[in-house]
Design a protein around this motif. Structure first.
Motif, PDB file in Angstrom:
ATOM      1  N   ARG A  81     -11.889  -5.144  -3.756  1.00  0.00           N
ATOM      2  CA  ARG A  81     -12.521  -4.341  -4.815  1.00  0.00           C
ATOM      3  C   ARG A  81     -11.503  -3.513  -5.606  1.00  0.00           C
ATOM      4  O   ARG A  81     -11.789  -3.090  -6.717  1.00  0.00           O
ATOM      5  CB  ARG A  81     -13.567  -3.407  -4.211  1.00  0.00           C
ATOM      6  N   SER A  82     -10.315  -3.298  -5.024  1.00  0.00           N
ATOM      7  CA  SER A  82      -9.352  -2.424  -5.693  1.00  0.00           C
ATOM      8  C   SER A  82      -8.132  -3.147  -6.257  1.00  0.00           C
ATOM      9  O   SER A  82      -7.435  -2.592  -7.103  1.00  0.00           O
ATOM     10  CB  SER A  82      -8.862  -1.350  -4.715  1.00  0.00           C
ATOM     11  N   LYS A 104      -3.316  -0.765 -13.485  1.00  0.00           N
ATOM     12  CA  LYS A 104      -2.853   0.613 -13.719  1.00  0.00           C
ATOM     13  C   LYS A 104      -1.434   0.674 -14.260  1.00  0.00           C
ATOM     14  O   LYS A 104      -1.118   1.542 -15.062  1.00  0.00           O
ATOM     15  CB  LYS A 104      -2.956   1.438 -12.438  1.00  0.00           C
ATOM     16  N   GLU A 131       0.824  -1.211   0.000  1.00  0.00           N
ATOM     17  CA  GLU A 131       0.000   0.000   0.000  1.00  0.00           C
ATOM     18  C   GLU A 131       0.856   1.257   0.000  1.00  0.00           C
ATOM     19  O   GLU A 131       0.523   2.238  -0.664  1.00  0.00           O
ATOM     20  CB  GLU A 131      -0.959  -0.021   1.194  1.00  0.00           C
ATOM     21  N   ASN A 166       2.732  -2.160 -10.539  1.00  0.00           N
ATOM     22  CA  ASN A 166       1.721  -2.553  -9.549  1.00  0.00           C
ATOM     23  C   ASN A 166       1.456  -4.025  -9.632  1.00  0.00           C
ATOM     24  O   ASN A 166       1.235  -4.697  -8.654  1.00  0.00           O
ATOM     25  CB  ASN A 166       0.418  -1.781  -9.741  1.00  0.00           C
ATOM     26  N   ALA A 212      -2.143   3.456  -2.319  1.00  0.00           N
ATOM     27  CA  ALA A 212      -3.587   3.259  -2.211  1.00  0.00           C
ATOM     28  C   ALA A 212      -3.865   2.031  -1.362  1.00  0.00           C
ATOM     29  O   ALA A 212      -3.021   1.135  -1.254  1.00  0.00           O
ATOM     30  CB  ALA A 212      -4.204   3.072  -3.597  1.00  0.00           C
ATOM     31  N   GLU A 213      -5.061   1.989  -0.788  1.00  0.00           N
ATOM     32  CA  GLU A 213      -5.465   0.825  -0.009  1.00  0.00           C
ATOM     33  C   GLU A 213      -5.738  -0.349  -0.951  1.00  0.00           C
ATOM     34  O   GLU A 213      -6.390  -0.192  -1.975  1.00  0.00           O
ATOM     35  CB  GLU A 213      -6.732   1.120   0.791  1.00  0.00           C
ATOM     36  N   VAL A 214      -5.205  -1.498  -0.585  1.00  0.00           N
ATOM     37  CA  VAL A 214      -5.408  -2.702  -1.382  1.00  0.00           C
ATOM     38  C   VAL A 214      -6.486  -3.544  -0.707  1.00  0.00           C
ATOM     39  O   VAL A 214      -6.338  -3.936   0.445  1.00  0.00           O
ATOM     40  CB  VAL A 214      -4.099  -3.510  -1.513  1.00  0.00           C
ATOM     41  N   ASN A 215      -7.575  -3.785  -1.430  1.00  0.00           N
ATOM     42  CA  ASN A 215      -8.651  -4.637  -0.923  1.00  0.00           C
ATOM     43  C   ASN A 215      -9.237  -5.421  -2.096  1.00  0.00           C
ATOM     44  O   ASN A 215      -8.798  -5.272  -3.237  1.00  0.00           O
ATOM     45  CB  ASN A 215      -9.715  -3.812  -0.184  1.00  0.00           C
ATOM     46  N   THR A 255      -7.335  -5.651  -8.417  1.00  0.00           N
ATOM     47  CA  THR A 255      -7.087  -5.830  -9.857  1.00  0.00           C
ATOM     48  C   THR A 255      -7.076  -4.486 -10.586  1.00  0.00           C
ATOM     49  O   THR A 255      -6.332  -4.315 -11.544  1.00  0.00           O
ATOM     50  CB  THR A 255      -8.102  -6.777 -10.511  1.00  0.00           C
ATOM     51  N   ILE A 256      -7.856  -3.543 -10.123  1.00  0.00           N
ATOM     52  CA  ILE A 256      -7.840  -2.205 -10.720  1.00  0.00           C
ATOM     53  C   ILE A 256      -6.452  -1.600 -10.545  1.00  0.00           C
ATOM     54  O   ILE A 256      -5.866  -1.038 -11.487  1.00  0.00           O
ATOM     55  CB  ILE A 256      -8.925  -1.312 -10.107  1.00  0.00           C
ATOM     56  N   LEU A 257      -5.881  -1.736  -9.340  1.00  0.00           N
ATOM     57  CA  LEU A 257      -4.536  -1.227  -9.086  1.00  0.00           C
ATOM     58  C   LEU A 257      -3.495  -1.988  -9.902  1.00  0.00           C
ATOM     59  O   LEU A 257      -2.563  -1.399 -10.436  1.00  0.00           O
ATOM     60  CB  LEU A 257      -4.217  -1.314  -7.595  1.00  0.00           C
TER      61      LEU A 257
END
Length: 155
Positions: free
Chosen positions: A143-144, A151, A133, A155, A138-141, A146-148
């Motif tokens: 919901r985020s 990018k 993180e 990442n 950014a916070e990794v969870n 695969t989006i992260l």
């Protein structure tokens, strides 16, 4: 269905439909036509993925948008990432369901084990999460993540 999404390979029925649409077109701009037809296929695939049963719910949580996942140029899969994305790996809930183990308890902390627990909750991986993180910013969870990942290659 989840394996196809993770691999980025559309269902064969949609590929056949795409091929038929290409065959029936009389275009001089074949490359543009192929891109347009692939876009149509991805739209249909997204609808199928969104409407599919809850059996792939974990994978759908991680990869809600098939089009974005498939279009990621630096997407690379390995053994561990595939296990995480599918939920089919050495996670307590999976090994118990498959009859490999009798329980589904995490070997590190004693909590109920699942892919979400292992990556996002278990204290065994707290330092990794904190480091990740701070590097990503950014916070990794669930919901985020695969989006992260999509990018940037880093990442």
């Amino acid at each position: 269905m989840a394996a196809q999404v993770i691999a980025g390979i559309p269902p064969v029925t949609l590929l056949i439909e795409e091929g038929l649409r290409l065959y029936s077109r009389d275009d001089d701009k074949l490359r543009t036509t192929r891109l347009l037809e692939r876009s149509t296929t991805l739209e249909k695939w997204q609808r199928v993925w969104s409407d599919h049963s809850e059996t792939e719910m974990w994978s759908k949580t991680l990869i809600p948008d098939v089009r974005q996942w498939v279009s990621c140029k630096h997407r690379r899969l390995d053994f561990y990432l595939t296990q995480f994305l599918s939920g089919h790996g050495y996670f307590g809930d999976y090994t118990k369901r498959m009859g490999i183990t009798k329980g589904s308890i995490c070997g590190y902390c004693g909590e109920e084990d699942s892919p979400e627990h292992t990556i996002f909750v278990c204290q065994r991986w707290a330092a990794w999460r904190s480091n990740t993180e701070s590097v990503i910013g950014a916070e990794v969870n669930s919901r985020s993540i695969t989006i992260l990942m999509m990018k940037s290659k880093e990442n």
